[in-house]
Design a protein around this motif. Structure first.
Motif, PDB file in Angstrom:
ATOM      1  N   ARG A  92     -52.353  70.647  44.623  1.00  0.00           N
ATOM      2  CA  ARG A  92     -51.069  70.013  44.921  1.00  0.00           C
ATOM      3  C   ARG A  92     -50.873  69.830  46.419  1.00  0.00           C
ATOM      4  O   ARG A  92     -50.347  68.804  46.876  1.00  0.00           O
ATOM      5  CB  ARG A  92     -49.928  70.855  44.332  1.00  0.00           C
ATOM      6  N   LYS A  93     -51.266  70.805  47.174  1.00  0.00           N
ATOM      7  CA  LYS A  93     -51.137  70.695  48.622  1.00  0.00           C
ATOM      8  C   LYS A  93     -52.039  69.589  49.166  1.00  0.00           C
ATOM      9  O   LYS A  93     -51.656  68.856  50.088  1.00  0.00           O
ATOM     10  CB  LYS A  93     -51.462  72.027  49.285  1.00  0.00           C
ATOM     11  N   VAL A  94     -53.236  69.466  48.622  1.00  0.00           N
ATOM     12  CA  VAL A  94     -54.138  68.396  49.060  1.00  0.00           C
ATOM     13  C   VAL A  94     -53.542  67.036  48.720  1.00  0.00           C
ATOM     14  O   VAL A  94     -53.555  66.106  49.550  1.00  0.00           O
ATOM     15  CB  VAL A  94     -55.526  68.558  48.421  1.00  0.00           C
ATOM     16  N   PHE A  95     -53.004  66.903  47.513  1.00  0.00           N
ATOM     17  CA  PHE A  95     -52.369  65.636  47.137  1.00  0.00           C
ATOM     18  C   PHE A  95     -51.226  65.295  48.091  1.00  0.00           C
ATOM     19  O   PHE A  95     -51.049  64.141  48.487  1.00  0.00           O
ATOM     20  CB  PHE A  95     -51.825  65.712  45.702  1.00  0.00           C
ATOM     21  N   GLU A  96     -50.427  66.301  48.451  1.00  0.00           N
ATOM     22  CA  GLU A  96     -49.303  66.067  49.352  1.00  0.00           C
ATOM     23  C   GLU A  96     -49.798  65.647  50.740  1.00  0.00           C
ATOM     24  O   GLU A  96     -49.221  64.749  51.361  1.00  0.00           O
ATOM     25  CB  GLU A  96     -48.454  67.335  49.452  1.00  0.00           C
ATOM     26  N   ALA A  97     -50.860  66.288  51.218  1.00  0.00           N
ATOM     27  CA  ALA A  97     -51.412  65.916  52.525  1.00  0.00           C
ATOM     28  C   ALA A  97     -51.890  64.470  52.516  1.00  0.00           C
ATOM     29  O   ALA A  97     -51.674  63.720  53.479  1.00  0.00           O
ATOM     30  CB  ALA A  97     -52.553  66.861  52.891  1.00  0.00           C
ATOM     31  N   GLU A  98     -52.535  64.062  51.430  1.00  0.00           N
ATOM     32  CA  GLU A  98     -53.010  62.680  51.321  1.00  0.00           C
ATOM     33  C   GLU A  98     -51.834  61.718  51.232  1.00  0.00           C
ATOM     34  O   GLU A  98     -51.858  60.637  51.829  1.00  0.00           O
ATOM     35  CB  GLU A  98     -53.913  62.549  50.107  1.00  0.00           C
ATOM     36  N   LEU A 102     -52.171  62.336  56.133  1.00  0.00           N
ATOM     37  CA  LEU A 102     -52.789  63.214  57.128  1.00  0.00           C
ATOM     38  C   LEU A 102     -54.288  62.974  57.250  1.00  0.00           C
ATOM     39  O   LEU A 102     -54.888  63.305  58.272  1.00  0.00           O
ATOM     40  CB  LEU A 102     -52.525  64.678  56.769  1.00  0.00           C
ATOM     41  N   ASP A 103     -54.909  62.430  56.203  1.00  0.00           N
ATOM     42  CA  ASP A 103     -56.346  62.175  56.246  1.00  0.00           C
ATOM     43  C   ASP A 103     -56.692  60.889  56.989  1.00  0.00           C
ATOM     44  O   ASP A 103     -57.874  60.548  57.112  1.00  0.00           O
ATOM     45  CB  ASP A 103     -56.920  62.128  54.828  1.00  0.00           C
ATOM     46  N   THR A 104     -55.679  60.194  57.484  1.00  0.00           N
ATOM     47  CA  THR A 104     -55.942  58.940  58.210  1.00  0.00           C
ATOM     48  C   THR A 104     -55.631  59.064  59.699  1.00  0.00           C
ATOM     49  O   THR A 104     -55.832  58.102  60.445  1.00  0.00           O
ATOM     50  CB  THR A 104     -55.086  57.795  57.623  1.00  0.00           C
ATOM     51  N   THR A 105     -55.172  60.224  60.131  1.00  0.00           N
ATOM     52  CA  THR A 105     -54.793  60.375  61.541  1.00  0.00           C
ATOM     53  C   THR A 105     -56.033  60.523  62.424  1.00  0.00           C
ATOM     54  O   THR A 105     -57.058  61.065  61.985  1.00  0.00           O
ATOM     55  CB  THR A 105     -53.898  61.605  61.732  1.00  0.00           C
ATOM     56  N   PRO A 106     -55.963  60.059  63.664  1.00  0.00           N
ATOM     57  CA  PRO A 106     -57.102  60.226  64.575  1.00  0.00           C
ATOM     58  C   PRO A 106     -57.511  61.682  64.759  1.00  0.00           C
ATOM     59  O   PRO A 106     -58.701  61.984  64.851  1.00  0.00           O
ATOM     60  CB  PRO A 106     -56.599  59.612  65.883  1.00  0.00           C
ATOM     61  N   GLU A 111     -61.543  65.921  64.056  1.00  0.00           N
ATOM     62  CA  GLU A 111     -61.866  67.294  63.675  1.00  0.00           C
ATOM     63  C   GLU A 111     -62.864  67.320  62.520  1.00  0.00           C
ATOM     64  O   GLU A 111     -63.834  68.076  62.535  1.00  0.00           O
ATOM     65  CB  GLU A 111     -60.593  68.046  63.292  1.00  0.00           C
ATOM     66  N   PHE A 112     -62.629  66.477  61.525  1.00  0.00           N
ATOM     67  CA  PHE A 112     -63.528  66.459  60.377  1.00  0.00           C
ATOM     68  C   PHE A 112     -64.931  66.024  60.785  1.00  0.00           C
ATOM     69  O   PHE A 112     -65.931  66.582  60.313  1.00  0.00           O
ATOM     70  CB  PHE A 112     -62.985  65.534  59.295  1.00  0.00           C
ATOM     71  N   GLU A 113     -65.016  65.048  61.662  1.00  0.00           N
ATOM     72  CA  GLU A 113     -66.328  64.591  62.116  1.00  0.00           C
ATOM     73  C   GLU A 113     -67.071  65.701  62.845  1.00  0.00           C
ATOM     74  O   GLU A 113     -68.288  65.869  62.702  1.00  0.00           O
ATOM     75  CB  GLU A 113     -66.171  63.364  63.027  1.00  0.00           C
ATOM     76  N   SER A 114     -66.334  66.492  63.617  1.00  0.00           N
ATOM     77  CA  SER A 114     -66.950  67.615  64.315  1.00  0.00           C
ATOM     78  C   SER A 114     -67.527  68.608  63.321  1.00  0.00           C
ATOM     79  O   SER A 114     -68.655  69.078  63.477  1.00  0.00           O
ATOM     80  CB  SER A 114     -65.917  68.295  65.211  1.00  0.00           C
ATOM     81  N   GLY A 498     -59.888  71.557  53.321  1.00  0.00           N
ATOM     82  CA  GLY A 498     -59.436  72.698  54.106  1.00  0.00           C
ATOM     83  C   GLY A 498     -58.715  72.292  55.378  1.00  0.00           C
ATOM     84  O   GLY A 498     -57.696  72.883  55.752  1.00  0.00           O
ATOM     85  N   ILE A 499     -59.234  71.267  56.064  1.00  0.00           N
ATOM     86  CA  ILE A 499     -58.576  70.789  57.278  1.00  0.00           C
ATOM     87  C   ILE A 499     -57.203  70.212  56.942  1.00  0.00           C
ATOM     88  O   ILE A 499     -56.212  70.455  57.637  1.00  0.00           O
ATOM     89  CB  ILE A 499     -59.444  69.732  57.987  1.00  0.00           C
ATOM     90  N   LEU A 500     -57.137  69.440  55.858  1.00  0.00           N
ATOM     91  CA  LEU A 500     -55.853  68.881  55.439  1.00  0.00           C
ATOM     92  C   LEU A 500     -54.849  69.987  55.133  1.00  0.00           C
ATOM     93  O   LEU A 500     -53.676  69.912  55.518  1.00  0.00           O
ATOM     94  CB  LEU A 500     -56.042  67.993  54.202  1.00  0.00           C
TER      95      LEU A 500
END
Length: 671
Positions: A92-98, A102-106, A111-114, A498-500
């Protein structure tokens, strides 16, 4: 103040240091920052409007975080249900982040690329070569080599002429030693360009696997004792080395220490007092007293003192590592100083070297960080070339090189717009559908500011092409990993989620609890019963190993002496006779005595025995039982408020993201 910074969220998101990995920017490689796990054929266990969670997915996650599949299969339905509730909240938290984007922010993408760059590294290796390197490192780690060397410097990008000059010079030095009777140490002192050679005549002391760059280590282990190696190349230049000795290496050493620190909270208030104390402790050791007992009594390291000073077998400060390697089991050092204080170190145990099967995982991790990783990398590149049908259009590249001038090696070359037809020619092909043009190569040259100033233009172009080709091949292999390797695919998804989650929890719970001062105060006011504390006392303790010492202290206290005067008088006899420390106790907690709490501020106990020491306790401040003032429990209030906010938020998410649990599938978990 924030709760569980970079948490392990149900074991799904292992958060690494973003600064540990740097990516190289190119215009020819596109990196995907989301990973979609292909649907499996397993039945749905959880059904959300946003998508299903299959039985296989839940079993994989549960087993990973609960001891493996065999252990997980033996657990109860109650265990599965408890974890399933956590996992539902996680989803549920992941769905809310999406939903919040939040998964589209620079910042997320960066961070994810790192993390992705770090995660991919263990999967980019030539396994057969790596296995050989692991076995070689294990065999070598059982020995210590003592060697001396002579270095003639040559930069990695040195011109062919300069490289040859360095090689010729070191070859001549070797000839003087081998054929003309020159002494290696004398030649090192006179000619070696290692800055330390003038003082140490090239001596490097004892070392083992991973202590030196890999080519140097190879020469050291492959050259017989007493002989001089052939010239060898490292990133520093050309070396010759002489092996002076080779001995078996002791196993893993466990050590303990005693530390005397300086400060108001410690017995030593000055550096001179610390030296006096550590020397007296050392004398007690020489007189036969137990190291562990002395550590318990006198060490100012609260994390190790109660365990006899134990520091385990991990890596220590360099000066401590050096001492550890020189000492055998049961031996202890002379007093020595670090930036933390004055120490005595003891080797308490020497554990035999682990079996290869037990050691190989750790060795593999070391290899990936070591210069020998280049051996594996070279083999990997060759494998990718073969699997991807890699090809360089040599004719097109020669046409391009013919147009270059002396500005190219210096990184200053500018493309000629009239030659665009040449730049559009294909240069690399691989993977069936992948191709790179000469223009892509030019873009790489410009963006990386590639410079080879000591080479001719054509030589520089060839060298840069090798770097460009490697990068493109590795990027291609990375892009194929989620398709080729399910473990990597799932791990990447876990890191993304996890980052989200961290970002979302920080925004919705952790930072809010700190920044919402009105809400925090209101929470405290409406939950005051949660902040009830029993009686609390702040005390000063006088501690000695001899009762007679404290009897003298009692007399001085009765005469009105302050602590400075008492401490000074005691040190005239021994710096170890008396310790004065401060502590806080809550009534009923371990280590406290109920009678203490009936004392008034300024009152002292009689002398009492506590284990191997005698003590006098003086009450300096008291706080009566009751609800503690807000400023006294603010940190605890923030933690409780965070829990409250999360509970309220989860209730909202449950309404927003309803779920259907397939009970028939649940009853067949791990069956």
């Amino acid at each position: 103040m924030f709760k569980n910074i970079r948490p392990v969220l149900w074991g799904l998101a292992l958060i690494l240091s973003a600064g540990a990995c740097k990516s190289t920017k190119t215009t020819t490689t596109t990196t995907t920052t989301t990973t979609t796990i292909p649907a499996d054929n397993s039945p749905a266990l959880l059904s959300f409007a946003q998508g299903n969670v299959t039985k296989a997915e839940f079993e994989r996650v549960y087993a990973k975080n609960n001891g493996g599949k065999e252990t997980a299969a033996a657990q109860s339905a109650e265990d599965y249900r408890e974890y399933l509730d956590l996992y539902i909240n996680f989803k549920r938290k992941v769905f809310e982040a999406e939903a919040m984007g939040l998964d589209t922010t620079p910042s997320f993408k960066q961070e994810f690329e790192s993390y992705r760059k770090q995660l991919v590294q263990p999967y980019l290796s030539a396994k057969e070569v790596e296995d050989q390197l692991v076995k070689e490192a294990y065999d070598r780690s059982g020995f210590l080599v003592n060697a001396s060397h002579i270095l003639i410097m040559a930069a990695e990008d040195a011109s062919p002429e300069d490289t040859l000059a360095a090689y010729t010079k070191v070859l001549g030095l070797r000839d003087s030693i081998m054929n003309h009777g020159k002494d290696f140490a004398d030649m090192a002192a006179m000619y070696s360009q290692d800055p330390s050679a003038k003082q140490n005549s090239g001596a490097l002391g004892y070392f083992t696997a991973f202590d030196m760059v890999y080519p140097f280590e190879n020469a050291a282990f492959n050259t017989p004792v007493g002989e001089v190696s052939e010239p060898l190349r490292t990133r520093f230049g050309y070396h010759i080395l002489k092996v002076n000795d080779k001995i078996s290496k002791d196993g893993t050493k466990t050590v303990a220490h005693i530390i005397v620190r300086v400060g108001d909270r410690y017995s030593a208030k000055t550096e001179d007092q610390a030296v006096e104390i550590i020397n007296e402790i050392h004398q007690k050791l020489k007189n036969g007293e137990e190291f562990a007992t002395l550590a318990q009594q006198y060490s100012d390291d609260p994390n190790s003192a109660n365990n006899g000073g134990d520091l385990g077998s991990g890596r220590l400060l360099p000066v401590m590592e050096d001492l550890k390697n020189k000492m055998g089991e049961g031996e202890y050092s002379e007093p020595f100083q670090t930036r933390f204080g004055w120490h005595i170190l003891k080797v308490t145990e020497v554990e035999t070297r682990p079996a290869f099967e037990d050691a190989k995982v750790g060795l593999k991790q070391k290899i990936q960080r070591d210069s020998r990783a280049q051996v594996s990398r070279t083999a990997l590149i060759e494998r990718i070339k073969k699997e991807s049908n890699f090809n360089v259009n040599t004719a097109n590249f020669e046409t391009f090189k013919a147009q270059l001038n002396e500005t190219f090696p210096r990184g200053l070359w500018q493309a000629d717009t009239a030659q665009q037809a040449v730049y559009d020619l294909p240069l690399l092909t691989f993977g069936g559908t992948q191709s790179r043009s000469i223009q892509d190569f030019i873009d790489f040259y410009k963006e990386t500011r590639a410079r080879r100033p000591k080479l001719q233009a054509a030589q520089a172009a060839d060298d840069i092409l090798n770097t460009f080709s490697e990068q493109e091949l590795l990027a291609y292999e990375e892009s194929q990993l989620p398709l080729k390797n399910p473990d990597f695919r799932y791990l990447l998804q876990e890191y993304r989620d996890g980052i989200l989650l961290f970002t979302l929890m920080e925004r919705k719970v952790w930072k809010r609890a700190v920044e919402d001062t009105i809400g925090l105060k209101n929470y405290y006011e409406s939950h005051q019963d949660s902040f009830y504390k029993d009686d609390i006392i702040e005390v000063k303790e006088y501690i000695a190993t001899e009762e007679t010492v404290l009897k003298q202290v009692e007399e001085w206290l009765a005469a009105g002496w302050d602590d400075i005067k008492i401490d000074s008088a005691m040190r005239e006899g021994s710096a170890l006779q008396l310790r004065i420390i401060r502590q806080t106790f809550e009534k009923g907690e371990d280590g406290s005595q109920e009678a203490w709490f009936s004392l008034a501020e300024g009152d002292r106990t009689a002398i009492y025995r506590d284990g191997e020491t005698y003590r006098i306790l003086e009450v300096e401040a008291k706080r009566a039982a009751g609800i503690q003032a807000f400023d006294k429990v603010k940190s605890e209030a923030i933690t409780r408020y965070q829990d409250y906010l999360e509970k309220e938020w989860l209730a909202e998410l449950a309404n927003k993201y309803p779920v259907e649990i397939k009970e028939d599938v649940f009853t067949n978990l791990f069956k």
